[in-house]
Write a protein that holds these residues in place. Structure first.
Motif, PDB file in Angstrom:
ATOM      1  N   MET A   5       0.820  -1.093   0.103  1.00 52.68           N
ATOM      2  CA  MET A   5      -0.049   0.154  -0.026  1.00 52.68           C
ATOM      3  C   MET A   5       1.017   1.171  -0.125  1.00 52.68           C
ATOM      4  SD  MET A   5      -3.393   0.795  -0.059  1.00 52.68           S
ATOM      5  CE  MET A   5      -3.093   2.008  -1.355  1.00 52.68           C
ATOM      6  N   ALA A   6       2.085   1.178   0.974  1.00 47.42           N
ATOM      7  CA  ALA A   6       3.008   2.386   0.848  1.00 47.42           C
ATOM      8  C   ALA A   6       3.642   2.652  -0.400  1.00 47.42           C
ATOM      9  CB  ALA A   6       3.880   2.271   1.824  1.00 47.42           C
ATOM     10  N   LEU A   9       0.882   4.009  -2.913  1.00 50.34           N
ATOM     11  CA  LEU A   9       0.578   5.691  -2.714  1.00 50.34           C
ATOM     12  C   LEU A   9       1.892   6.471  -3.181  1.00 50.34           C
ATOM     13  CD1 LEU A   9      -1.230   5.534   0.850  1.00 50.34           C
ATOM     14  CD2 LEU A   9      -2.223   5.673  -1.524  1.00 50.34           C
ATOM     15  N   LEU A  16       3.118   6.153   6.090  1.00 49.59           N
ATOM     16  CA  LEU A  16       1.671   5.308   6.284  1.00 49.59           C
ATOM     17  C   LEU A  16       1.315   5.266   7.475  1.00 49.59           C
ATOM     18  CD1 LEU A  16      -0.798   4.567   4.382  1.00 49.59           C
ATOM     19  CD2 LEU A  16       0.770   2.226   4.108  1.00 49.59           C
ATOM     20  N   HIS A  32     -10.777   1.874   5.671  1.00 49.55           N
ATOM     21  CA  HIS A  32      -9.590   1.907   4.577  1.00 49.55           C
ATOM     22  C   HIS A  32      -8.705   0.692   5.330  1.00 49.55           C
ATOM     23  CE1 HIS A  32     -11.043   6.017   5.028  1.00 49.55           C
ATOM     24  NE2 HIS A  32     -11.086   5.859   3.827  1.00 49.55           N
ATOM     25  N   TRP A  46      -4.915  -3.452   4.025  1.00 48.12           N
ATOM     26  CA  TRP A  46      -5.537  -2.028   3.496  1.00 48.12           C
ATOM     27  C   TRP A  46      -6.480  -2.378   2.320  1.00 48.12           C
ATOM     28  CZ3 TRP A  46      -4.058   2.314   5.849  1.00 48.12           C
ATOM     29  CH2 TRP A  46      -3.066   2.490   6.623  1.00 48.12           C
ATOM     30  N   PRO A  48      -7.162  -0.994  -1.049  1.00 46.08           N
ATOM     31  CA  PRO A  48      -6.525  -0.255  -1.811  1.00 46.08           C
ATOM     32  C   PRO A  48      -7.270   0.851  -2.376  1.00 46.08           C
ATOM     33  CG  PRO A  48      -6.062  -2.483  -2.480  1.00 46.08           C
ATOM     34  CD  PRO A  48      -7.285  -2.235  -1.511  1.00 46.08           C
ATOM     35  N   THR A  51      -8.565   3.383   0.395  1.00 44.36           N
ATOM     36  CA  THR A  51      -7.333   3.931   0.816  1.00 44.36           C
ATOM     37  C   THR A  51      -6.643   5.027  -0.183  1.00 44.36           C
ATOM     38  OG1 THR A  51      -6.613   2.157   2.231  1.00 44.36           O
ATOM     39  CG2 THR A  51      -4.901   3.745   1.946  1.00 44.36           C
ATOM     40  N   ASP A  52      -6.547   4.604  -1.471  1.00 43.71           N
ATOM     41  CA  ASP A  52      -6.030   5.715  -2.417  1.00 43.71           C
ATOM     42  C   ASP A  52      -7.043   6.890  -2.375  1.00 43.71           C
ATOM     43  OD1 ASP A  52      -4.295   6.294  -4.513  1.00 43.71           O
ATOM     44  OD2 ASP A  52      -6.056   6.231  -5.863  1.00 43.71           O
ATOM     45  N   GLU A  53      -8.225   6.625  -2.491  1.00 51.57           N
ATOM     46  CA  GLU A  53      -9.178   7.778  -2.363  1.00 51.57           C
ATOM     47  C   GLU A  53      -9.210   8.799  -1.186  1.00 51.57           C
ATOM     48  OE1 GLU A  53     -12.993   5.966  -3.253  1.00 51.57           O
ATOM     49  OE2 GLU A  53     -12.794   5.614  -5.157  1.00 51.57           O
ATOM     50  N   PHE A  55      -6.434   9.158   0.786  1.00 55.96           N
ATOM     51  CA  PHE A  55      -5.186   9.621   0.612  1.00 55.96           C
ATOM     52  C   PHE A  55      -5.246  10.782  -0.376  1.00 55.96           C
ATOM     53  CE2 PHE A  55      -0.631  10.017  -0.806  1.00 55.96           C
ATOM     54  CZ  PHE A  55      -0.114  10.173   0.297  1.00 55.96           C
ATOM     55  N   THR A  56      -5.857  10.754  -1.380  1.00 55.25           N
ATOM     56  CA  THR A  56      -6.028  11.681  -2.469  1.00 55.25           C
ATOM     57  C   THR A  56      -6.651  12.871  -2.011  1.00 55.25           C
ATOM     58  OG1 THR A  56      -5.212  10.106  -4.279  1.00 55.25           O
ATOM     59  CG2 THR A  56      -6.475  12.057  -4.949  1.00 55.25           C
TER      60      THR A  56
END
Length: 74
Positions: A5-6, A9, A16, A32, A46, A48, A51-53, A55-56
């Motif tokens: 996951m890190a 991202l 993270l 998440h 995680w 994905p 989590t990406d959404e 983080f963004t």
């Protein structure tokens, strides 16, 4: 996994983990990520896409908005 996951991202695992525990954090347990076992030492898994959404879209703090002490004695 946290390493994957890190990497996805583009951040380190350490960042993270810090973001997961930060207040405020872009990540919510159960939404998440989840723990793979029942102990606090269990690995984190995680989600994905979520989590990406998160983080963004997380609102970052402008460094000039952070209060600092002026260093003056009273």
């Amino acid at each position: 996994s946290t390493p994957l996951m890190a990497k996805a991202l583009g951040v380190s695992q350490k960042i993270l983990w810090k973001l997961r525990k930060a207040e405020p954090s872009p990540f919510v347990a159960g939404q998440h990520y989840r723990f793979q076992g029942i102990t606090t030492a269990a690995p984190i898994r995680w989600f994905p896409v979520e989590t990406d959404e998160a983080f963004t879209s997380f609102a970052r703090v402008d460094p000039s908005a952070i209060e600092t002490m002026d260093g003056g004695a009273q």
